[in-house]
Design an enzyme around this catalytic site. Sequence first.
Site, short mmCIF file in Angstrom:
data_model
loop_
_atom_site.label_atom_id
_atom_site.label_comp_id
_atom_site.label_asym_id
_atom_site.label_seq_id
_atom_site.Cartn_x
_atom_site.Cartn_y
_atom_site.Cartn_z
N ARG A 88 -46.29 52.49 -32.01
CA ARG A 88 -47.10 52.47 -33.24
C ARG A 88 -47.55 51.04 -33.56
O ARG A 88 -48.69 50.82 -34.00
CB ARG A 88 -46.32 53.07 -34.42
N LYS A 100 -50.39 50.25 -39.79
CA LYS A 100 -49.31 49.68 -40.62
C LYS A 100 -49.59 48.18 -40.74
O LYS A 100 -49.03 47.36 -40.00
CB LYS A 100 -47.95 49.98 -39.99
N GLU A 145 -49.45 60.55 -49.43
CA GLU A 145 -48.06 60.17 -49.14
C GLU A 145 -47.54 59.38 -50.33
O GLU A 145 -48.25 59.17 -51.31
CB GLU A 145 -48.00 59.33 -47.86
N1 PMP Z 1 -45.75 55.86 -45.48
C1 PMP Z 1 -45.78 54.54 -45.74
C2 PMP Z 1 -46.90 54.01 -46.56
C3 PMP Z 1 -44.78 53.69 -45.26
O1 PMP Z 1 -44.81 52.39 -45.53
C4 PMP Z 1 -43.73 54.26 -44.50
C5 PMP Z 1 -42.66 53.36 -43.93
N2 PMP Z 1 -41.87 52.76 -44.90
C6 PMP Z 1 -43.72 55.64 -44.27
C7 PMP Z 1 -44.75 56.40 -44.74
C8 PMP Z 1 -42.63 56.27 -43.44
O2 PMP Z 1 -42.78 55.92 -42.10
P1 PMP Z 1 -41.55 55.83 -41.10
O3 PMP Z 1 -40.88 57.15 -41.11
O4 PMP Z 1 -42.16 55.48 -39.80
O5 PMP Z 1 -40.65 54.75 -41.62
#
Ligand code: PMP
Length: 290
Positions: A50, A149, A182
């Site tokens: 990622r 990200k 989200e």
């Molecule tokens: N959405 C956002 C905006 C995030 O920053 C994160 C990670 N903290 C997630 C979802 C969850 O992603 P992951 O399961 O890869 O940590």
Amino acid sequence: MLIWLNGKLVDSKNAKISVFDHGLLYGDGVFEGIRSYNCLVFKLDEHIDRLYASAQAISLKISLTKQEMKKAVVDTLKSNKLKDAYIRLVITRGEGDLGLDPRNCSKPTIFIIADKIALYPQEFYKKGLTIVTVPTRRNIPEALNPQIKSLNYLNNILGKIEAINAGVPEAVMLDQNGYVTECTGDNIFIIKDKVLFTPHVCVGILNGITRCAVLGLASKMGLKTSECMLTRFDLFNADEMFLTGTAAEIIPVVKMDSRLIADGSVRPLTLKLIEKFKGLTKTQGVRYAL
Ligand code: PMP
């Protein structure tokens, strides 16, 4: 604490970057939040994939191979003698001038911090979280795709401020059309009539590593899963709701916008997923020895 900075492990006091770094001046860069459990870096391959995909999306060329990057993560954990840790891996555009032009940045700055993990209080996992929807909309993918990200988290921080002002720890963010995206730092799921629903990546979300793990677990448990468009109507009518993220893992939600979700208790399928997820954190990833 030792920080991995541009190929060297340096003491945190000496881990310094330039004020001309475009990561700082413009949020021009990408990052990952990774976790290790008892000397296992959970889903390290997925996090590194990622990271490189985020970098590719902003035309940032990473000088290390994926293999070298994984080794750097493990070296940072080992040198800090950490069995259980939260790892922050950051790549910025590097030192440039005061203009935007990324071509004027000499080379990317890479650093890795491995620290103890700061968790939500244990009672949130037992009793469930209260969350709210906030007025700040999630970035539209056509402007800044949340699948990247990136170091530009101001959109999420504005949502977080609104959650804090409402007296709750997390916020659901909607898109321009009112569809659920989200939370500020976690993905969101609901269960309705034994089907697991979560917003589709196309709506504009980070494709969470925990999200993917939970979708896989649910299928194995015999639950139907659906990545789709969800509205607040769907959330209010859910049988169960929970959030997922590297730090939070799976955390139940029992109240949203002052309304109880179902009867306001933490429900059995969520508890089963939490239990199954614990199993994954013991097996899936890259092991290291201290
Ligand atoms: N959405 C956002 C905006 C995030 O920053 C994160 C990670 N903290 C997630 C979802 C969850 O992603 P992951 O399961 O890869 O940590």
